[in-house]
Design a protein around this motif. Structure first.
Motif, short mmCIF file in Angstrom:
data_model
loop_
_atom_site.label_atom_id
_atom_site.label_comp_id
_atom_site.label_asym_id
_atom_site.label_seq_id
_atom_site.Cartn_x
_atom_site.Cartn_y
_atom_site.Cartn_z
N GLU A 6 10.29 67.19 19.32
CA GLU A 6 11.40 67.11 20.15
C GLU A 6 10.97 67.21 21.55
O GLU A 6 11.77 66.56 22.50
CB GLU A 6 11.90 68.74 20.09
N SER A 9 10.76 63.56 22.45
CA SER A 9 12.06 63.03 22.53
C SER A 9 12.85 63.37 24.00
O SER A 9 13.27 62.48 24.53
CB SER A 9 12.92 63.62 21.69
N GLN A 10 12.58 64.55 24.40
CA GLN A 10 12.99 65.01 25.65
C GLN A 10 12.27 64.24 26.88
O GLN A 10 12.97 63.80 27.75
CB GLN A 10 12.85 66.70 25.94
N GLU A 12 11.12 61.39 26.66
CA GLU A 12 11.66 59.97 26.46
C GLU A 12 12.99 59.87 27.28
O GLU A 12 13.27 58.79 27.82
CB GLU A 12 11.50 59.26 25.17
N GLN A 13 13.94 60.77 27.14
CA GLN A 13 15.02 60.91 27.49
C GLN A 13 15.23 60.92 29.04
O GLN A 13 15.94 60.08 29.48
CB GLN A 13 15.87 62.09 26.92
N GLU A 14 14.33 61.75 29.43
CA GLU A 14 14.27 61.83 30.93
C GLU A 14 13.71 60.70 31.44
O GLU A 14 14.18 60.20 32.40
CB GLU A 14 13.12 63.11 31.28
N LEU A 16 13.96 57.61 30.27
CA LEU A 16 15.08 56.38 30.29
C LEU A 16 16.02 56.68 31.41
O LEU A 16 16.87 55.74 31.91
CB LEU A 16 15.58 56.51 28.77
N LYS A 17 16.31 57.92 31.45
CA LYS A 17 17.38 58.39 32.40
C LYS A 17 17.13 57.95 33.84
O LYS A 17 17.82 57.21 34.73
CB LYS A 17 17.63 59.67 32.48
#
Length: 268
Positions: A6, A9-10, A12-14, A16-17
């Protein structure tokens, strides 16, 4: 382990953002297709289009086009180009096979273009040739091999109205067609590629298949030896089956054969 997944994943999201795709210069990507068929003279043909715009305006080239980034895969782009130039769909049973990827920085004068090149073997009866939006003409050319003015064996292309050599093709398309021919020749002995060029795989004679081999190899084959190979490698192994004999007026009866799709003879 779940917490690490988790957390990652967080992160990676940051990432990619905040990622900036302009950080690296990106090349353009095209899907090009070398389309082969057989003509009524039992010669190998290739489909070429005449470019309607610059660069290489009025030069002949293989069909192709730019990838619609974010909307389609390269395979889908190749299928789209095949349909736009020939009216043939992959769903018609035509296999698009990746041949080579080329990406020399100077191969296209506009910008750095990476091309994923495919081959398609299409029965003549399926073709409905039409020039796409960016082409002024599209036609089949006989693929022939002979000696040039320097005494060197070379490949050239002949239509009803003109004859062109490899060096008169746009971009590096002479190299791409040459590579496609060599690959096709190399695959003849261990694949079913030749069957894809038959007018009707469900009803054909031995020597119709032999003519396809001769056209691809640019050489005459011994009829007796080819028949022995056909019976040993194809009939005995149940890759084709005899479906009957017919006799033309004043001629001996000729055996007709049906090609068994791989799934059919794998089950035998």
């Amino acid at each position: 382990m779940m917490m690490m997944t988790e957390s990652r994943s967080q992160e990676e999201q940051e990432f990619l953002k905040n990622y900036d795709p302009a950080r690296y210069e990106r090349p353009s990507v095209t899907a090009d297709v070398v389309i082969f068929t057989m003509d009524e003279d039992n010669e190998l043909n290739v489909l070429l289009i005449k470019r309607g715009g610059h660069p290489f305006k009025d030069y002949w080239a293989i069909p192709g086009g730019f990838l619609e980034a974010g909307k389609e895969s390269v395979d889908e782009a190749a299928a789209r180009e095949l349909y736009e130039e020939t009216g043939v769909k992959v769903s018609d049973g035509i296999e698009l096979r990746q041949l080579i990827t080329v990406g020399a920085p100077d191969r296209d004068p506009r910008t750095h273009v990476v091309s994923v090149v495919y081959t398609a073997l299409v029965p003549r009866g399926l073709l409905a040739i039409k020039a796409g939006d960016d082409a002024s003409d599209a036609r089949l050319f006989k693929v022939r091999r002979g000696y040039d003015e320097h005494g060197e064996l070379s490949t050239y292309f002949v239509s009803s109205e003109c004859s062109i050599t490899m060096k008169h093709l746009a971009f590096d398309h002479g190299f791409l067609i040459s590579t496609a021919i060599k690959r096709l020749q190399g695959r003849l002995s261990y694949t079913d590629d030749a069957f894809a060029l038959l007018q009707d795989k469900s009803r054909f004679e031995i020597y119709e298949l032999m003519k396809i081999h001769e056209a691809i190899l640019f050489q005459k084959l011994d009829r007796s030896n080819f028949r022995k190979m056909f019976l040993r490698s194809l009939v005995d192994r149940q890759r084709v089956k005899e479906i009957g004999k017919y006799d033309a007026a004043g001629k001996p009866k000729t055996a007709l054969y049906c090609y068994l799709e791989r799934k059919d003879y794998d089950e035998n």
